[in-house]
Write a protein that holds these residues in place. Structure first.
Motif, PDB file in Angstrom:
ATOM      1  N   TYR A   1      -7.246   7.680  10.389  1.00 41.54           N
ATOM      2  CA  TYR A   1      -7.005   8.438   9.169  1.00 41.54           C
ATOM      3  C   TYR A   1      -8.261   9.182   8.724  1.00 41.54           C
ATOM      4  O   TYR A   1      -9.377   8.715   8.949  1.00 41.54           O
ATOM      5  CB  TYR A   1      -6.536   7.501   8.053  1.00 41.54           C
ATOM      6  CG  TYR A   1      -5.331   6.702   8.477  1.00 41.54           C
ATOM      7  CD1 TYR A   1      -4.110   7.328   8.707  1.00 41.54           C
ATOM      8  CD2 TYR A   1      -5.411   5.334   8.690  1.00 41.54           C
ATOM      9  CE1 TYR A   1      -3.003   6.613   9.120  1.00 41.54           C
ATOM     10  CE2 TYR A   1      -4.308   4.608   9.101  1.00 41.54           C
ATOM     11  CZ  TYR A   1      -3.105   5.257   9.303  1.00 41.54           C
ATOM     12  OH  TYR A   1      -2.008   4.551   9.719  1.00 41.54           O
TER      13      TYR A   1
ATOM     14  N   THR B   1      -8.684   9.899   2.897  1.00 39.77           N
ATOM     15  CA  THR B   1      -7.486   9.118   2.617  1.00 39.77           C
ATOM     16  C   THR B   1      -7.744   8.149   1.483  1.00 39.77           C
ATOM     17  O   THR B   1      -8.730   7.417   1.497  1.00 39.77           O
ATOM     18  CB  THR B   1      -7.034   8.332   3.870  1.00 39.77           C
ATOM     19  OG1 THR B   1      -6.806   9.252   4.922  1.00 39.77           O
ATOM     20  CG2 THR B   1      -5.790   7.525   3.608  1.00 39.77           C
ATOM     21  N   LYS B   2      -6.841   8.145   0.503  1.00 39.89           N
ATOM     22  CA  LYS B   2      -6.976   7.221  -0.623  1.00 39.89           C
ATOM     23  C   LYS B   2      -6.296   5.902  -0.276  1.00 39.89           C
ATOM     24  O   LYS B   2      -5.356   5.864   0.501  1.00 39.89           O
ATOM     25  CB  LYS B   2      -6.318   7.823  -1.853  1.00 39.89           C
ATOM     26  CG  LYS B   2      -7.032   9.035  -2.379  1.00 39.89           C
ATOM     27  CD  LYS B   2      -6.340   9.518  -3.628  1.00 39.89           C
ATOM     28  CE  LYS B   2      -6.855  10.694  -4.259  1.00 39.89           C
ATOM     29  NZ  LYS B   2      -7.789  11.487  -4.238  1.00 39.89           N
ATOM     30  N   GLY B   3      -6.767   4.831  -0.860  1.00 38.91           N
ATOM     31  CA  GLY B   3      -6.162   3.524  -0.653  1.00 38.91           C
ATOM     32  C   GLY B   3      -6.788   2.768   0.502  1.00 38.91           C
ATOM     33  O   GLY B   3      -7.840   3.117   1.014  1.00 38.91           O
ATOM     34  N   ILE B   4      -6.108   1.723   0.907  1.00 45.19           N
ATOM     35  CA  ILE B   4      -6.602   0.840   1.959  1.00 45.19           C
ATOM     36  C   ILE B   4      -6.316   1.460   3.321  1.00 45.19           C
ATOM     37  O   ILE B   4      -5.188   1.802   3.621  1.00 45.19           O
ATOM     38  CB  ILE B   4      -5.938  -0.538   1.857  1.00 45.19           C
ATOM     39  CG1 ILE B   4      -6.319  -1.197   0.534  1.00 45.19           C
ATOM     40  CG2 ILE B   4      -6.310  -1.421   3.022  1.00 45.19           C
ATOM     41  CD1 ILE B   4      -5.567  -2.468   0.253  1.00 45.19           C
ATOM     42  N   THR B   5      -7.349   1.604   4.125  1.00 46.51           N
ATOM     43  CA  THR B   5      -7.182   2.115   5.488  1.00 46.51           C
ATOM     44  C   THR B   5      -7.514   0.996   6.469  1.00 46.51           C
ATOM     45  O   THR B   5      -8.504   0.293   6.313  1.00 46.51           O
ATOM     46  CB  THR B   5      -8.098   3.321   5.768  1.00 46.51           C
ATOM     47  OG1 THR B   5      -9.445   2.965   5.464  1.00 46.51           O
ATOM     48  CG2 THR B   5      -7.693   4.520   4.925  1.00 46.51           C
TER      49      THR B   5
ATOM     50  N   GLU C   1      -4.120  -3.212  11.520  1.00 48.55           N
ATOM     51  CA  GLU C   1      -2.750  -2.904  11.100  1.00 48.55           C
ATOM     52  C   GLU C   1      -1.770  -3.809  11.827  1.00 48.55           C
ATOM     53  O   GLU C   1      -0.829  -4.338  11.229  1.00 48.55           O
ATOM     54  CB  GLU C   1      -2.394  -1.442  11.393  1.00 48.55           C
ATOM     55  CG  GLU C   1      -2.810  -0.488  10.314  1.00 48.55           C
ATOM     56  CD  GLU C   1      -2.262   0.916  10.544  1.00 48.55           C
ATOM     57  OE1 GLU C   1      -1.204   1.065  11.192  1.00 48.55           O
ATOM     58  OE2 GLU C   1      -2.886   1.854  10.059  1.00 48.55           O
TER      59      GLU C   1
ATOM     60  N   LYS D   1       2.431   5.407   4.547  1.00 44.02           N
ATOM     61  CA  LYS D   1       1.235   5.601   5.365  1.00 44.02           C
ATOM     62  C   LYS D   1       0.855   7.069   5.404  1.00 44.02           C
ATOM     63  O   LYS D   1       1.709   7.926   5.505  1.00 44.02           O
ATOM     64  CB  LYS D   1       1.498   5.103   6.784  1.00 44.02           C
ATOM     65  CG  LYS D   1       1.716   3.600   6.852  1.00 44.02           C
ATOM     66  CD  LYS D   1       2.051   3.179   8.235  1.00 44.02           C
ATOM     67  CE  LYS D   1       0.805   3.265   9.073  1.00 44.02           C
ATOM     68  NZ  LYS D   1       0.941   2.684  10.382  1.00 44.02           N
TER      69      LYS D   1
ATOM     70  N   GLY E   1       0.794  -1.222   0.000  1.00 43.24           N
ATOM     71  CA  GLY E   1       0.000   0.000   0.000  1.00 43.24           C
ATOM     72  C   GLY E   1       0.826   1.270   0.000  1.00 43.24           C
ATOM     73  O   GLY E   1       0.276   2.352  -0.051  1.00 43.24           O
ATOM     74  N   GLY E   2       2.125   1.158   0.068  1.00 37.40           N
ATOM     75  CA  GLY E   2       2.967   2.347   0.001  1.00 37.40           C
ATOM     76  C   GLY E   2       3.062   3.081   1.316  1.00 37.40           C
ATOM     77  O   GLY E   2       2.799   2.532   2.377  1.00 37.40           O
TER      78      GLY E   2
END
Length: 69
Positions: free
Chosen positions: A44, A48-52, A58, A23, A20-21
């Motif tokens: 977040y 926020t874009k992407g997987i949260t 986490e 944070k 996911g790159g």
């Protein structure tokens, strides 16, 4: 002339990049994004874009993907 070269790279099997790159920065106030696994609020912002993931998911994901040896 010196023909021997030393590699500055270390071979590490645990150095894989996080999925996911990078944070995103945690939000200080809501609305908060929902965790994609359990739907609990994350730290977040909603934008926020992407997987949260929430802190619990986490942690579990980090345990699952960590090196075992």
């Amino acid at each position: 002339m010196n023909d021997t070269t030393e590699s500055t790279e270390s071979t590490s099997y645990c150095a894989a990049p996080e999925p996911g790159g990078p944070k995103p920065e945690p939000a200080t106030e809501g609305p908060f994004a929902a965790c994609v696994l359990c739907q609990e609020p994350t730290e977040y912002p909603e934008s926020t874009k992407g997987i949260t993931l929430c802190p619990v998911c986490e942690w579990r994901e980090a345990e699952r993907t960590a090196c075992s040896g």
